[in-house]
Design an enzyme around this catalytic site. Structure first.
Site, PDB file in Angstrom:
ATOM      1  N   GLN A  33     -29.239  11.785  -2.226  1.00 37.16           N
ATOM      2  CA  GLN A  33     -28.108  11.883  -1.290  1.00 37.16           C
ATOM      3  C   GLN A  33     -26.897  12.471  -2.000  1.00 37.16           C
ATOM      4  O   GLN A  33     -26.533  12.029  -3.104  1.00 37.16           O
ATOM      5  CB  GLN A  33     -27.757  10.496  -0.730  1.00 37.16           C
ATOM      6  N   ASN A  79     -31.954  10.760   3.109  1.00 39.07           N
ATOM      7  CA  ASN A  79     -31.870  10.461   1.685  1.00 39.07           C
ATOM      8  C   ASN A  79     -30.850   9.336   1.468  1.00 39.07           C
ATOM      9  O   ASN A  79     -29.817   9.312   2.135  1.00 39.07           O
ATOM     10  CB  ASN A  79     -31.425  11.707   0.912  1.00 39.07           C
ATOM     11  N   HIS A 124     -26.926  10.862   7.417  1.00 39.67           N
ATOM     12  CA  HIS A 124     -27.347  12.040   8.184  1.00 39.67           C
ATOM     13  C   HIS A 124     -28.850  12.127   8.151  1.00 39.67           C
ATOM     14  O   HIS A 124     -29.483  11.873   7.128  1.00 39.67           O
ATOM     15  CB  HIS A 124     -26.712  13.320   7.628  1.00 39.67           C
ATOM     16  N   ASP A 126     -27.403  22.873   8.824  1.00 41.91           N
ATOM     17  CA  ASP A 126     -27.150  22.656   7.395  1.00 41.91           C
ATOM     18  C   ASP A 126     -26.658  23.965   6.780  1.00 41.91           C
ATOM     19  O   ASP A 126     -27.176  25.043   7.060  1.00 41.91           O
ATOM     20  CB  ASP A 126     -28.432  22.178   6.699  1.00 41.91           C
ATOM     21  N   ILE A 127     -25.645  23.866   5.934  1.00 46.19           N
ATOM     22  CA  ILE A 127     -25.015  25.052   5.336  1.00 46.19           C
ATOM     23  C   ILE A 127     -25.940  25.732   4.321  1.00 46.19           C
ATOM     24  O   ILE A 127     -25.771  26.908   4.012  1.00 46.19           O
ATOM     25  CB  ILE A 127     -23.669  24.653   4.687  1.00 46.19           C
TER      26      ILE A 127
HETATM   27  P1  AMP Z   1     -28.116  15.039   1.272  1.00 50.30           P
HETATM   28  O1  AMP Z   1     -28.462  15.674  -0.059  1.00 50.30           O
HETATM   29  O2  AMP Z   1     -29.261  14.353   1.924  1.00 50.30           O
HETATM   30  O3  AMP Z   1     -26.898  14.151   1.145  1.00 50.30           O
HETATM   31  O4  AMP Z   1     -27.783  16.232   2.243  1.00 50.30           O
HETATM   32  C1  AMP Z   1     -26.514  16.788   2.359  1.00 50.30           C
HETATM   33  C2  AMP Z   1     -26.693  18.091   3.093  1.00 50.30           C
HETATM   34  O5  AMP Z   1     -25.446  18.512   3.587  1.00 50.30           O
HETATM   35  C3  AMP Z   1     -27.232  19.234   2.207  1.00 50.30           C
HETATM   36  O6  AMP Z   1     -28.466  19.707   2.746  1.00 50.30           O
HETATM   37  C4  AMP Z   1     -26.121  20.277   2.273  1.00 50.30           C
HETATM   38  O7  AMP Z   1     -26.616  21.601   2.311  1.00 50.30           O
HETATM   39  C5  AMP Z   1     -25.415  19.899   3.556  1.00 50.30           C
HETATM   40  N1  AMP Z   1     -24.015  20.287   3.634  1.00 50.30           N
HETATM   41  C6  AMP Z   1     -23.060  20.132   2.674  1.00 50.30           C
HETATM   42  N2  AMP Z   1     -21.882  20.582   3.125  1.00 50.30           N
HETATM   43  C7  AMP Z   1     -22.090  21.031   4.383  1.00 50.30           C
HETATM   44  C8  AMP Z   1     -21.241  21.625   5.368  1.00 50.30           C
HETATM   45  N3  AMP Z   1     -19.938  21.850   5.159  1.00 50.30           N
HETATM   46  N4  AMP Z   1     -21.793  21.976   6.549  1.00 50.30           N
HETATM   47  C9  AMP Z   1     -23.114  21.774   6.772  1.00 50.30           C
HETATM   48  N5  AMP Z   1     -23.948  21.212   5.892  1.00 50.30           N
HETATM   49  C10 AMP Z   1     -23.452  20.844   4.706  1.00 50.30           C
END
Ligand code: AMP
Ligand code: ZN
Length: 114
Positions: A94, A87, A100, A30-31
């Site tokens: 989400q 989520n 994911h 996760d970023i």
């Molecule tokens: P959610 O809020 O459950 O939809 O989670 C989305 C997740 O994606 C968050 O924890 C973000 O930090 C992660 N995220 C968003 N963009 C990226 C990316 N380019 N690479 C890796 N993780 C990401």
């Protein structure tokens, strides 16, 4: 889906720190990590939310769980514990609409979640 961030990661069009790849799923860091270990496991195939999953997706979604547990075991934090979270939609928090599974580990989690 070319307008989906995670489909672009699957396609290799956007870089990600991949920690797992197989025929039907990938896992990447996760970023914006919320724990020492924070990995996202996603199906290669676009499914927007858990609401869009069908009975045919049972194996695919179960595979994400088993893969996450295997990773936690390999990284040595399965015994101390971890959390997996998916989520869904606005109230679930989400933000990326390609399903994911979050794997969070390496610290104690609070309950209930915020
Ligand atoms: P959610 O809020 O459950 O939809 O989670 C989305 C997740 O994606 C968050 O924890 C973000 O930090 C992660 N995220 C968003 N963009 C990226 C990316 N380019 N690479 C890796 N993780 C990401
Ligand atoms: Zn997608």
């Amino acid at each position: 889906m070319s307008d989906c961030l995670f489909c672009r990661i699957v396609a290799g069009a956007i870089p990600a720190k991949k920690i797992h790849e197989d025929a039907t799923s990938i896992g990447f860091a996760d970023i914006n990590p919320q724990a020492p270990h924070h990995v996202l496991f996603i199906p290669r195939r676009h499914i927007a939310t858990l609401n869009d999953a069908t009975a045919e997706d049972r194996e695919l979604l179960g595979h994400l769980m088993v893969t996450a547990a295997k990773y936690a075991r390999e990284q040595g934090f399965s015994d101390t514990g971890y959390r997996v979270v998916m989520n869904a939609n606005r109230d679930g928090g989400q933000t990326v609409f390609h399903v994911h599974l979050h794997l969070l580990g390496g610290r104690a989690m609070a309950w209930p979640p915020g």
